[in-house]
Design an enzyme around this catalytic site. Structure first.
Site, PDB file in Angstrom:
ATOM      1  N   ASP A 256      11.674 118.401  37.046  1.00 58.13           N
ATOM      2  CA  ASP A 256      11.232 117.409  38.022  1.00 58.13           C
ATOM      3  C   ASP A 256      10.253 118.032  39.028  1.00 58.13           C
ATOM      4  O   ASP A 256      10.155 119.268  39.163  1.00 58.13           O
ATOM      5  CB  ASP A 256      12.481 116.877  38.747  1.00 58.13           C
TER       6      ASP A 256
ATOM      7  N   ASP B 274      10.639 106.108  37.890  1.00 61.63           N
ATOM      8  CA  ASP B 274      11.930 105.974  38.576  1.00 61.63           C
ATOM      9  C   ASP B 274      12.351 104.521  38.659  1.00 61.63           C
ATOM     10  O   ASP B 274      13.449 104.224  39.115  1.00 61.63           O
ATOM     11  CB  ASP B 274      11.849 106.560  39.989  1.00 61.63           C
TER      12      ASP B 274
HETATM   13  C1  DGJ Z   1      13.348 112.067  40.825  1.00 65.76           C
HETATM   14  C2  DGJ Z   1      13.586 111.707  39.386  1.00 65.76           C
HETATM   15  O1  DGJ Z   1      12.574 110.915  38.897  1.00 65.76           O
HETATM   16  C3  DGJ Z   1      14.950 111.051  39.265  1.00 65.76           C
HETATM   17  O2  DGJ Z   1      15.151 110.623  37.944  1.00 65.76           O
HETATM   18  C4  DGJ Z   1      15.980 112.028  39.693  1.00 65.76           C
HETATM   19  O3  DGJ Z   1      16.019 113.111  38.819  1.00 65.76           O
HETATM   20  C5  DGJ Z   1      15.710 112.482  41.122  1.00 65.76           C
HETATM   21  N1  DGJ Z   1      14.368 112.961  41.284  1.00 65.76           N
HETATM   22  C6  DGJ Z   1      16.672 113.553  41.535  1.00 65.76           C
HETATM   23  O4  DGJ Z   1      16.384 114.061  42.752  1.00 65.76           O
END
Ligand code: DGJ
Length: 735
Positions: free
Chosen positions: A479, A549
């Site tokens: 991430d 997201d």
């Molecule tokens: C952003 C990601 O896109 C989410 O799926 C998740 O992993 C969060 N970060 C966790 O902080």
């Protein structure tokens, strides 16, 4: 050899599967762009570019050639300062303060195959006969600047890649202020411009606008390719549609800030350019040094946008993505993020994994919050060791317990970041991007590590590797949750500070290369708050990306449809989440959520232990259905049928390479009063084959055997649907 040089009139003819790209060397010095379009059969192209003398406001290249002016000439790699008043492809500052370069043709080479790009991701070949490459060397005699333009032509695909390298063969230091990777001049401006734009949780929406004189630009100054604009531009000839007409795509294999722009000049020419963001970029090139720009992948299609997308999909799936998982069916996963956020313990995690195992899910992914003292987003990034309070028996034990049930175990990391409240930051406050004596702007309470530094890159490789070696981990979600600010590096000299952002990308690519080659059996998924770095650069290292997201099924229709313009289904992570949805509060049926998520790399992201028996049965059936179809979805040819940007319906289909099988999905967002009868016309089937169709059909539709021609031209009669958020799936098989 699909690259031909006509030495009589000095033209290069590059022929890909169905395209020609032609360059002319004018007056033995100047590279002019002649043509990019449908394939011209005559290999030895013998026509010259036509130009006429203009008024004095268009300066001439020489007294002997008054009809040639850089102001009006379509060019291959234009500079500013000697008569071309449009946007240049590059700009260099010399020690005397001058920014004028005059690149003159010196020589060229045509080689079989495709060389890699030093330190940068790029498309590749597996056999030399897949592609040929033309390198054209240009040189500025006065300063010793050598520029090498490289063009690779793929034999089987309608793909031409371009990149450029600069070498300082002079005695003095020069500074590159702008280095775009490709610049293409079209001889007309009858185009629409298409871009993929949005924001966090609504990435890659399709926007199209008519070209008018002037400049239209998309870019990212965020230090990453970004949620906001994707490093891709397309020009659509006026009559081009999803299935017909001429479309020209340019996609940058790079994950940092970029610029994509199109300029229509007063003579009706169109200049399309793509490359590293020149704003806040400068690169000092000492004598003897060289600089390599990233690759632009140019795809042309006579079959509209759909044809262009299918070429990108095939190329990016098979000749950009690498490693063991490139051709392997991807596992169905469950991720705990939306189920627990930071608030979990080992027992809860085991509970979700066990519930997943019972439903046929193959991989459990432990998301953010397992390390350091991480209970919220305000601490611990950089401290890549387990949180003993949440996981008292340790991470390895948890992973072993889960894998002993037959499930695989995956783990989340955000290795490029550091929390000010972390052991790492307390030990190395200078390891983040920063400017001396200026306050450090935080995003999500975190700072960006300075990946232009070798010691920082080594720390990341070692700390991530230690965790991966310590437990049976076969999947990593990588991430990256903020954009760059105060872009400066403590280790770079004052006159090299503007190199930081690009050096960061080179550092990141080095880290990724070291980690993915050290762990070839781990499936890596990249993520940046969802799709903030969904780009070809990342796909070179990690074959899939968390698309967004936003997990709402309705929002996902647009996001996944827009993403499919360039990127294959095998690159898109798509999960079923709980309702009301956490991003938009919408309640959609489990059926539709499943059908939307099945259109990519399928998974769940909710607390599976909360399902009723009825829901469990539905999910079991979804998982099984996806397993039956996933090869087709992940590796089939993708056809967009109905656009969520245009109507209340969305439809798409996946067709196997041999056209013996297809899978179609249809979605209707809002219920309609007194709705018309609708038919779904498929695409991509073999008109001469006969197919069976499995799925909900309209009453009276026999459901027996259909001709491929019938399915594509007459279509399937859809059943009447009642209520909002309806979806239908069809499995089509040759009989
Ligand atoms: C952003 C990601 O896109 C989410 O799926 C998740 O992993 C969060 N970060 C966790 O902080």
């Amino acid at each position: 050899m699909p690259i031909f040089y006509n030495s009589t009139n000095h033209t290069f003819h590059l022929q890909s599967a169905a395209s020609s790209y032609i360059i002319e060397l004018m007056e033995s010095t100047q590279l002019a762009h002649v043509y990019w379009g449908p394939k011209l059969a005559q290999e030895q192209f013998d026509k010259r570019i036509f130009s006429i003398e203009r008024a004095s406001f268009s300066p001439n290249l020489s007294r002997e050639a008054m009809q040639i002016s850089l102001d009006t000439l379509p060019q291959e790699y234009p500079s500013y300062g000697s008569g071309d008043f449009r946007e240049p492809a590059f700009e260099v500052t010399y020690e005397n303060g001058s920014t004028i370069s005059r690149l003159i043709y010196e020589r060229h080479e045509i080689v079989s195959g495709k060389p890699g790009l030093p330190s940068l991701p790029a498309t590749y070949i597996e056999q030399d006969q897949e592609a040929d490459t033309l390198h054209v060397h240009l040189r500025d005699e006065l300063t010793g600047l050598r520029t090498i333009l490289s063009y690779t032509v793929f034999n089987e695909l309608d793909v031409i890649t371009r990149s450029v390298a600069f070498v300082n063969e002079g005695q003095e230091t020069m500074t590159l202020n702008r280095v775009l990777s490709a610049s293409v001049d079209f001889n007309h401006s009858e185009f629409d411009f298409l871009q993929l734009s949005g924001a966090w949780t609504r990435e890659r929406h399709i926007h199209k606008r008519e070209l008018v004189p002037g400049i239209h630009r998309i870019d990212s100054k965020r230090g990453s390719s970004s949620h906001n604009q994707n490093p891709f531009i397309a020009l659509l000839e006026k009559d081009a549609t999803e299935d017909f007409g001429e479309v020209y795509g340019m996609s940058l294999v790079y994950s940092g800030g970029f610029l994509g722009q199109v300029e229509v000049d007063s003579f009706g020419l169109t200049r399309a350019q793509l490359g590293i963001q020149p704003f806040d970029f400068a690169w000092r090139l000492e004598a003897g040094e060289s600089f390599q720009a990233p690759e632009v992948v140019m795809v042309r299609s006579s079959e509209g946008l759909g044809g262009m997308s299918r070429t990108y999909h095939k190329l990016y799936r098979t000749r950009l993505s690498r490693g063991e998982f490139r051709d392997k069916a991807r596992p169905v996963l469950v991720n705990n993020w939306e189920a627990t956020y930071f608030d979990f313990n080992a027992e809860q995690i085991k509970g979700i994994a066990a519930a997943g195992q019972e439903l046929g899910i193959e991989l459990f992914v432990l998301d953010d919050g397992w390390f350091g003292q991480r209970d919220s987003d305000s601490s611990s990034l950089g401290d890549w060791f387990e949180n003993k309070r949440k996981l008292p028996d340790g991470l390895a034990k948890l992973a072993q317990e889960i894998t002993s049930t037959g499930m695989e175990f995956g783990l989340w990391f955000e290795p490029e970041m550091v929390s000010p409240n972390s052991e790492l930051y307390r030990a190395h406050p200078d390891w983040c991007l920063h400017v001396p004596n200026r306050s450090r702007t935080e995003g999500r309470g975190q700072l960006v590590l300075d990946l232009s530094r070798q010691d920082v890159c080594d720390y990341i490789v070692e700390s991530v590797s230690n965790v991966l070696q310590s437990a049976p981990i076969t999947y990593v979600k990588w991430d990256m949750n903020r954009n760059m600010t105060e872009i400066g590096s403590q280790l770079l000299a004052a006159n090299r500070q503007r190199e930081t952002a690009h050096r960061y990308m080179l550092g990141l690519y080095d880290v990724l290369e070291r980690i993915v080659s050290r762990f070839p059996h781990v499936l890596f998924e990249s993520c940046s708050g969802g799709g903030g770095r969904f780009d070809p650069g990342m796909l070179y290292y990690m074959p899939q990306t968390w698309t967004s997201d936003d997990t709402d099924a309705v929002e996902r229709l647009k996001i996944q449809y827009g993403t499919s313009i360039v990127y294959p289904a095998s690159s898109m992570g798509a999960h079923v989440s709980a309702v009301p949805n956490h991003q938009v509060d919408r309640i959609t049926p489990l059926e539709m959520r499943g059908h939307v998520a099945m259109s990519g790399n399928f998974g769940y992201e909710l607390d599976l232990t909360q399902f009723t028996e009825e829901e469990k049965n539905e999910v079991k059936a979804q998982v099984q259905q996806y397993k039956n179809l996933r090869e087709l979805i992940q590796f089939g040819n993708f056809y967009r049928i109905k656009s969520p940007f245009e109507t209340n319906d969305t439809a798409w289909a996946y067709v196997s390479e041999d056209r013996s099988q297809a899978f179609a999905a249809y979605f209707r967002v809002l219920g309609e009063p007194y709705a018309p009868l609708r038919r779904l016309k498929l695409k991509g089937l073999d008109p001469t084959k006969r197919y069976s169709v499995e799925g909900r059909l309209a009453i009276g539709e026999s459901g027996s055997v259909y001709g491929g021609d019938e399915l594509m031209n007459f279509g399937i009669a859809l059943p009447m649907l009642s209520g909002d958020f309806q979806s239908l799936l069809y499995v089509i098989k040759e009989v």
